[in-house]
Design an enzyme around this catalytic site. Structure first.
Site, mmCIF file in Angstrom:
data_model
loop_
_atom_site.group_PDB
_atom_site.id
_atom_site.type_symbol
_atom_site.label_atom_id
_atom_site.label_comp_id
_atom_site.label_asym_id
_atom_site.label_seq_id
_atom_site.Cartn_x
_atom_site.Cartn_y
_atom_site.Cartn_z
ATOM 1 N N GLU A 104 1.736 13.486 -4.560
ATOM 2 C CA GLU A 104 2.760 13.888 -4.680
ATOM 3 C C GLU A 104 3.269 13.901 -2.831
ATOM 4 O O GLU A 104 2.946 13.805 -2.705
ATOM 5 C CB GLU A 104 2.174 15.419 -5.345
ATOM 6 C CG GLU A 104 1.396 15.421 -6.135
ATOM 7 C CD GLU A 104 0.544 17.139 -6.028
ATOM 8 O OE1 GLU A 104 0.509 17.983 -5.088
ATOM 9 O OE2 GLU A 104 -0.422 16.523 -6.470
ATOM 10 N N LYS A 106 4.235 15.853 0.564
ATOM 11 C CA LYS A 106 4.054 16.735 1.236
ATOM 12 C C LYS A 106 5.236 17.603 1.835
ATOM 13 O O LYS A 106 6.147 16.788 2.135
ATOM 14 C CB LYS A 106 2.901 16.074 2.694
ATOM 15 C CG LYS A 106 2.556 17.162 3.274
ATOM 16 C CD LYS A 106 1.723 16.093 4.904
ATOM 17 C CE LYS A 106 1.000 17.575 5.639
ATOM 18 N NZ LYS A 106 2.480 17.910 6.273
ATOM 19 N N ASP A 108 7.570 20.588 4.306
ATOM 20 C CA ASP A 108 7.363 21.061 5.616
ATOM 21 C C ASP A 108 7.801 22.868 5.320
ATOM 22 O O ASP A 108 9.052 22.693 5.323
ATOM 23 C CB ASP A 108 7.920 20.359 6.327
ATOM 24 C CG ASP A 108 7.080 19.847 7.518
ATOM 25 O OD1 ASP A 108 6.413 20.925 7.050
ATOM 26 O OD2 ASP A 108 7.979 19.158 8.668
ATOM 27 N N TYR A 210 3.022 23.679 -7.177
ATOM 28 C CA TYR A 210 1.909 22.223 -6.938
ATOM 29 C C TYR A 210 0.343 22.391 -7.123
ATOM 30 O O TYR A 210 -0.364 20.941 -7.658
ATOM 31 C CB TYR A 210 1.838 21.055 -6.299
ATOM 32 C CG TYR A 210 2.032 21.882 -4.902
ATOM 33 C CD1 TYR A 210 2.453 22.863 -3.890
ATOM 34 C CD2 TYR A 210 0.282 21.976 -4.235
ATOM 35 C CE1 TYR A 210 2.553 22.989 -2.568
ATOM 36 C CE2 TYR A 210 0.274 22.565 -2.990
ATOM 37 C CZ TYR A 210 1.163 23.650 -2.019
ATOM 38 O OH TYR A 210 1.230 23.558 -1.271
ATOM 39 N N LYS A 298 0.264 11.248 6.853
ATOM 40 C CA LYS A 298 1.947 11.922 7.374
ATOM 41 C C LYS A 298 2.498 10.511 7.569
ATOM 42 O O LYS A 298 1.629 9.724 8.710
ATOM 43 C CB LYS A 298 1.399 12.890 8.504
ATOM 44 C CG LYS A 298 0.949 13.986 8.470
ATOM 45 C CD LYS A 298 1.373 14.946 9.521
ATOM 46 C CE LYS A 298 2.334 15.010 10.101
ATOM 47 N NZ LYS A 298 2.133 16.713 10.211
ATOM 48 N N CYS A 390 -7.304 -19.406 23.134
ATOM 49 C CA CYS A 390 -6.246 -18.279 23.338
ATOM 50 C C CYS A 390 -6.032 -18.460 24.461
ATOM 51 O O CYS A 390 -6.121 -19.977 25.288
ATOM 52 C CB CYS A 390 -8.359 -17.988 23.681
ATOM 53 S SG CYS A 390 -8.365 -16.256 24.873
ATOM 54 N N CYS A 393 -8.907 -18.094 28.174
ATOM 55 C CA CYS A 393 -9.720 -18.927 27.944
ATOM 56 C C CYS A 393 -9.580 -19.993 27.983
ATOM 57 O O CYS A 393 -10.319 -20.922 28.609
ATOM 58 C CB CYS A 393 -11.473 -17.746 28.191
ATOM 59 S SG CYS A 393 -11.281 -17.943 26.552
ATOM 60 N N CYS A 406 -10.313 -15.135 19.211
ATOM 61 C CA CYS A 406 -10.863 -15.799 20.272
ATOM 62 C C CYS A 406 -12.246 -15.335 20.406
ATOM 63 O O CYS A 406 -13.091 -14.735 19.617
ATOM 64 C CB CYS A 406 -10.900 -14.793 21.911
ATOM 65 S SG CYS A 406 -11.630 -16.121 23.170
ATOM 66 N N CYS A 411 -14.781 -14.019 27.217
ATOM 67 C CA CYS A 411 -13.725 -13.921 27.335
ATOM 68 C C CYS A 411 -13.275 -13.094 28.169
ATOM 69 O O CYS A 411 -13.633 -11.703 28.282
ATOM 70 C CB CYS A 411 -13.128 -14.078 25.455
ATOM 71 S SG CYS A 411 -10.102 -13.909 25.835
HETATM 72 ZN ZN LIG Z 1 -10.544 -16.153 25.428
#
Ligand SMILES: [Zn+2]
Length: 645
Positions: A104, A106, A108, A210, A298, A390, A393, A406, A411
């Site tokens: 439904e 919401k 405010d 509701y 929300k 990566c 590294c 990675c 790393c």
């Molecule tokens: Zn890495």
């Protein structure tokens, strides 16, 4: 008298067509003519029928609001702002049984509760603190979107939201340019909570219904039935209402609301998802504040357009490569945004974001803003290349679903992120220890493991840039302080895949790291917020030799995770108790407190450790499971007997 009865019925039907169905069948002046005739008759006879529309005027200003207790507690809803939190909700529901869902709007506005007795409207109250609210009967009477009499003869509390349509707000502001109403939410609350019903009426609030909060006779057994009941009895409900059979359908309905809400005349900031079946609701119960069977999702608020300058990759503590876009600075909800995330590689390709693209950026609730999608590409837009190694590294990259990882445990950014997580506020809470400091400690002092933090001395900081005596002293004190750590925060800090703060709290109930390490798969998945994937990652974590060695080093350094269990003795000592179904004489929370005060431990789900199940009315899957496991089950009467001093 007969004519009066006739007039009331005609006028009420027309009002219903006009206000509830938005489908008037007669012109206003025709309504006014009969209304005046009725007023005249009422004056002559001195009689006003209980459902006469003349009672809708609301009367004279009142001096103050009286407090009034609701028959059943009016809960507010727990909120989810991320899809992860929404997933946790579905996991909890699935454990309770085969549920369907309703979705439904919401709203405010201001929550109001209407009470009926013997078929007649008696009272309107605000939600207040959920237990008692303010009596706003006079104010509500000026709102024509609910019936004064209904066919249901029992005691009834219905729940709705007082709102002011955006068009009504505009109309009011055009008519009152000197004192315009700032926004629809405050205007609705201000209209209902105004001591003068005439002010309420002048702002033309509506109430959209509701839910049913309480029904004395033949209560409905689902949310879909509740909505049918409300419509049948003449309450104004909102046209959007979806009954969904699974989470995919729920997500689709939520998206429908999110896309459609901008064109609406009614303010909404999210969707409400409820378990449809009353029996499962009763089984799931409520926390201190919220029902466990419903959640408000929300929507995130602010959006803006910008251009992507370049996309680079970040490596997180799990090794996940996250594409981060550097964008043309843009104002978003009062802040200048320069970077926006794309969640993962799959997200980047799905949203078709290239370097140079115009994109829609949205401010998320807590993390960095997110790119919603590409608005347009310009000439010279460059596709983002998928990294094969990566970028930090050079290790191989593993692709799992939409994510790239990675593969190197060591790393550098992973190490720094792990340490940063460990030191963060909800984890070990090492005050003043920033990511930048940890980066320095890693590079210059070889700090890699959590346990390395506990061997640091003033000399280690001494040669580092920007570290004066006082700052060093504070940091060392904070590290020392972090040794006394609550178990739930420790479990979160050590970074087991999939263990967020909620799951960590669940696990902490077992009392010690060792007790948790000894749990089996079945016991883990029996917990409220732990699914199969997380259960496996917990098992893998404690099976890993390096992890076990690191835990030992932490204990050696003096880190002592402590569960905060209060030991009390009583008739429930040694019992692990699960409550299921609804108790007639008290709420589950009250029952839990009584059990704990008498030495028992309350669990949220039946597991191999459960020793006692207390089954109230409409007990569901937990009861079946308890029987299957041969666990002792008692009813409410026997429970009451045990509580007797
Ligand atoms: Zn890495």
């Amino acid at each position: 008298m007969e004519r009066m009865r006739e007039l009331v019925e005609i006028l009420n039907r027309w009002a219903y067509e006009y206000y509830v169905l938005d489908d008037p069948s007669v012109p206003d002046r025709e309504y006014d003519r009969l209304y005046d005739e009725l007023r005249e008759l009422e004056r002559e006879t001195g009689v006003v029928l209980p459902d006469s529309p003349t009672r809708r005027v609301g009367g004279e200003p009142i001096k103050g609001f009286e407090r009034h207790a609701h028959i059943a507690r009016l809960y507010s809803l727990d909120k989810a702002v991320t899809e992860d939190e929404l997933s946790a909700f579905f996991t909890r529901v699935q454990k309770a049984g085969e549920a369907t869902y309703t979705v439904e709007y919401k709203y405010d506005g201001l929550t109001v509760c209407l009470t009926y007795e013997g078929g007649a409207f008696v009272r309107a109250t605000t939600r207040g603190n959920g237990i008692e609210g303010e009596d706003v009967t006079a104010q509500a009477l000026t709102v024509p979107s609910f019936p004064l009499t209904i066919s249901y003869m029992g005691t009834l509390e219905v729940r709705g939201e007082a709102i002011i349509r955006l068009s009504a707000l505009e109309k009011f502001n055009t008519a009152h340019p000197d004192e315009p109403l700032k926004n629809a939410r405050n205007a609705a609350a201000g209209a209902i909570r105004n001591l003068d019903p005439k002010v309420t009426k002048s702002r033309s609030p509506e109430i959209l219904f509701y839910d049913i909060n309480y029904m004395s006779d033949s209560p409905v057994s689902s949310q879909t039935e509740a909505m049918e009941f409300l419509r049948r009895e003449g309450f104004k409900t909102f046209p959007f209402f979806r009954h969904c059979k699974d989470r995919e359908e729920v997500f689709a309905a939520v998206e429908e609301i999110e896309v459609g809400r901008r064109k609406l005349d009614v303010l909404t900031d999210g969707a409400v998802i409820k378990v449809n079946e009353e029996a499962i609701r009763a089984d799931m119960g409520a926390t201190d504040k919220f029902p466990r069977w419903a959640i408000a999702y929300k929507f995130e608020a602010e959006e803006a357009e910008s251009t992507v300058r370049r996309v680079f990759w970040q490596v997180g503590r799990t090794g996940k490569l996250t594409p981060l876009a550097e964008i043309e600075p843009v104002e978003l909800a009062g802040a200048t945004v320069r970077r926006a995330t794309l969640n993962n590689y799959g997200d980047l390709t799905r949203k078709d974001v290239k370097e140079g693209s115009r994109v829609l950026v949205r401010r998320s609730n807590e993390v960095i803003p997110e790119i919603l999608g590409a608005v347009s590409h310009v000439e010279g837009s460059v596709p983002v290349e998928k990294p094969v190694v990566c970028p930090y590294c050079g290790s191989a990259v593993r692709e799992t679903g939409a994510n790239l990882f990675c593969t190197n445990q060591d790393c550098p950014p992973r190490i720094v992120q792990r340490l940063t997580h460990y030191c963060s506020k909800n984890a070990a809470d090492v005050e003043g220890m920033s990511e930048m400091t940890l980066q320095l400690l890693y590079e210059k002092r070889g700090v890699r493991r959590f346990s390395d933090l506990y061997r640091l001395t003033a000399e280690d900081f001494g040669g580092l840039d920007g570290f004066k005596e006082k700052k060093i002293g504070n940091l060392l004190a904070a590290i020392e302080e972090s040794k006394r750590i609550p178990l739930e925060r420790f479990l979160y800090a050590i970074g087991i895949d999939g263990i967020g703060r909620v799951a960590a709290r669940d696990l902490a109930a077992f009392g010690s790291v060792e007790a948790i390490a000894a749990l089996g798969f079945e016991e883990l998945v029996a917990l409220e917020d732990i699914g199969e994937v997380t259960a496996n990652s917990i098992l893998a974590f404690f099976a890993d030799e390096e992890n076990r060695a690191e835990l030992a080093r932490l204990y050696e350094a003096g880190v002592t995770p402590t569960a905060n269990v209060r030991k009390t003795e009583g008739i429930f000592s040694g019992e692990n108790v699960v409550l299921t179904g609804s108790l007639g004489t008290m709420s589950r929370t009250e029952a839990q407190k009584l059990i704990e005060a008498r030495g028992g431990v309350c669990q949220s789900a039946v597991s191999g450790k459960t020793t006692l199940v207390i089954a109230g009315e409409k007990a569901g899957s937990k009861l079946e499971k308890a029987r299957a496991l041969g666990i002792r089950v008692i009813g409410e009467a026997e429970f009451a007997e045990m509580l007797r001093p």
